[in-house]
Design an enzyme around this catalytic site. Structure first.
Site, mmCIF file in Angstrom:
data_model
loop_
_atom_site.group_PDB
_atom_site.id
_atom_site.type_symbol
_atom_site.label_atom_id
_atom_site.label_comp_id
_atom_site.label_asym_id
_atom_site.label_seq_id
_atom_site.Cartn_x
_atom_site.Cartn_y
_atom_site.Cartn_z
ATOM 1 N N ASP A 12 0.853 -1.184 0.000
ATOM 2 C CA ASP A 12 0.000 0.000 0.000
ATOM 3 C C ASP A 12 0.893 1.240 0.000
ATOM 4 O OD1 ASP A 12 -2.121 1.707 0.118
ATOM 5 O OD2 ASP A 12 -2.960 0.944 1.980
ATOM 6 N N ASP A 105 -3.537 2.520 -5.515
ATOM 7 C CA ASP A 105 -2.335 2.544 -4.669
ATOM 8 C C ASP A 105 -2.184 1.287 -3.818
ATOM 9 O OD1 ASP A 105 -4.476 2.972 -3.012
ATOM 10 O OD2 ASP A 105 -3.722 4.820 -2.109
ATOM 11 N N GLU A 106 -2.834 0.199 -4.207
ATOM 12 C CA GLU A 106 -2.888 -0.993 -3.344
ATOM 13 C C GLU A 106 -2.778 -2.264 -4.181
ATOM 14 O OE1 GLU A 106 -5.871 -2.528 0.220
ATOM 15 O OE2 GLU A 106 -6.611 -1.132 -1.294
#
Length: 384
Positions: A12, A105-106
């Site tokens: 993350d 973003d993960e």
């Protein structure tokens, strides 16, 4: 290590939007910082310094400014977030045997089986360092036997750290944490559990599963499993989504630029409509032209993720003008949208798009009911 044991890493990017803004403007580092839209909008992201004042994402901007009047607010740059996200995706894709892009973003990586050849923990540490070295972005990870525990481990490792939960240690790791650390336990469910005297995951794990099922139905059993570190969610392989395109081969070669542009607008509307129906956004647009001698040329450009006609049409027109050889007839015209993603909500959080979304939803509802050509841009009914 048993044959059935899985090894899952969860990556993350820390305060992603904020981190990108700080890379592009180093003077922002260390300051209370908000990425967001106008005063009537919401906080899309905030720095750890801003969080100390109680500011959090999705908070109304007015509330955030009241909590920290001296906070720095930046509007946000969707194109940059998309670019950095793709960069990180490319680094992971080059190394990971199987990964899922859960959001902008993960990421989840399935490293099961790698232990036969090398240490998965060290491999994950090295990959994290490579991402940091190449992009400059801070990133955290958790490594565990399933997706849920790995994600919670990442949250505990933040900011910019990592944590490994060894097989068999899941319950010990989860026990002291608040129940709202479990993904999916929001404010409403957290309060409902607290009303039952359940505050930590250890308390939740100690409850009879029947009690939880009686109170929360099927979700109660799911909560009980999660409290015991049991989660069977699979890492869904990431594939670059196929493009959406449309082409029109004309019965007669067209020399009229205005007519070609009108056709182009209509085609862009159609592919944008398809995009919204699939709940996707595009990060790249291309225009194709074929001339009477069958020579075919195309040109594309990377764009900030969008599915809005009014953002895609100017890009299509710009590509057409750069591509078109004036004075020549056109036999075929095409528009293609690619680099499709379902990151719509996240990339648009910092824009005040609620009214715009409502408008497009109303337009699409009419199209769904009466046909996709029932509403069109005015430029399609008259010459520019």
């Amino acid at each position: 290590m048993s044959n059935s044991q899985r090894i899952i890493a969860h990556f993350d990017l820390d305060a992603f939007f904020v981190s990108v803004e700080c890379l592009n403007d180093p003077s922002l580092k260390g300051k209370p910082l908000i990425v967001g839209g106008r005063e009537r909008g919401v906080v899309a992201a905030c720095s750890y310094e801003a969080r100390k004042y109680g500011i959090h994402s999705a908070m109304p901007m007015k509330t955030a400014l009241r909590l920290c009047p001296h906070v720095t607010v930046v509007k946000g740059s969707r194109g940059e977030y998309s670019r950095y996200s793709r960069w990180v995706t490319e680094i992971i894709a080059a190394k990971a045997p199987l990964f899922e892009k859960a959001s902008i973003d993960e990421f989840y990586l399935d490293l099961t089986g790698m232990e036969k050849y090398f240490n998965p923990y060290q491999w994950t540490i090295d990959l994290r360092q490579e991402i940091i070295d190449k992009t400059g972005l801070p990133i955290s990870f958790g490594l565990a036997g399933n997706k849920m525990v790995a994600k919670i481990a990442t949250d505990e490792a933040k900011p910019n750290g990592y944590l490994y939960i060894a097989f068999g240690r899941e319950k010990d790791f989860l026990a002291p944490l608040k129940v709202n650390k479990i993904p999916g336990v929001g404010e409403h469910m957290y309060q409902a559990l607290r009303d039952l005297g359940i505050d930590t995951i250890e308390h939740l794990a100690a409850q009879p599963v029947e009690l939880l099922e009686n109170r929360f139905g099927k979700y109660g059993g799911d909560l009980w499993n999660k409290a015991h570190g049991i989660h069977n969610g699979e890492v869904v392989p990431y594939h670059e989504a196929k493009s959406i395109s449309t082409e029109n081969t004309f019965e007669e070669n067209i020399l009229d630029t205005d007519r070609l542009l009108t056709e182009l607008v209509g085609m862009t509307e159609r592919v944008a409509y398809e995009l919204r129906q699939d709940n996707k956004m595009a990060g790249c647009i291309a225009v194709k032209i074929r001339y009477p001698d069958f020579e075919t040329t195309s040109r594309q450009t990377t764009i900030a993720y969008t599915f809005y006609d009014d953002e895609l049409i100017p890009k299509a027109k710009d590509l057409f003008h750069k591509l078109y050889r004036k004075g020549q007839g056109v036999r075929l015209l095409g528009v293609r949208l690619s680099e499709l993603t379902d990151e719509a909500v996240q990339t648009n959080l910092f824009s005040n798009v609620e009214k715009k979304n409502e408008l497009y939803k109303a337009i699409d509802d009419v199209k769904n009911r009466f046909g996709s050509n029932s509403l069109t841009k005015a430029t399609r009914r008259r010459k520019n």
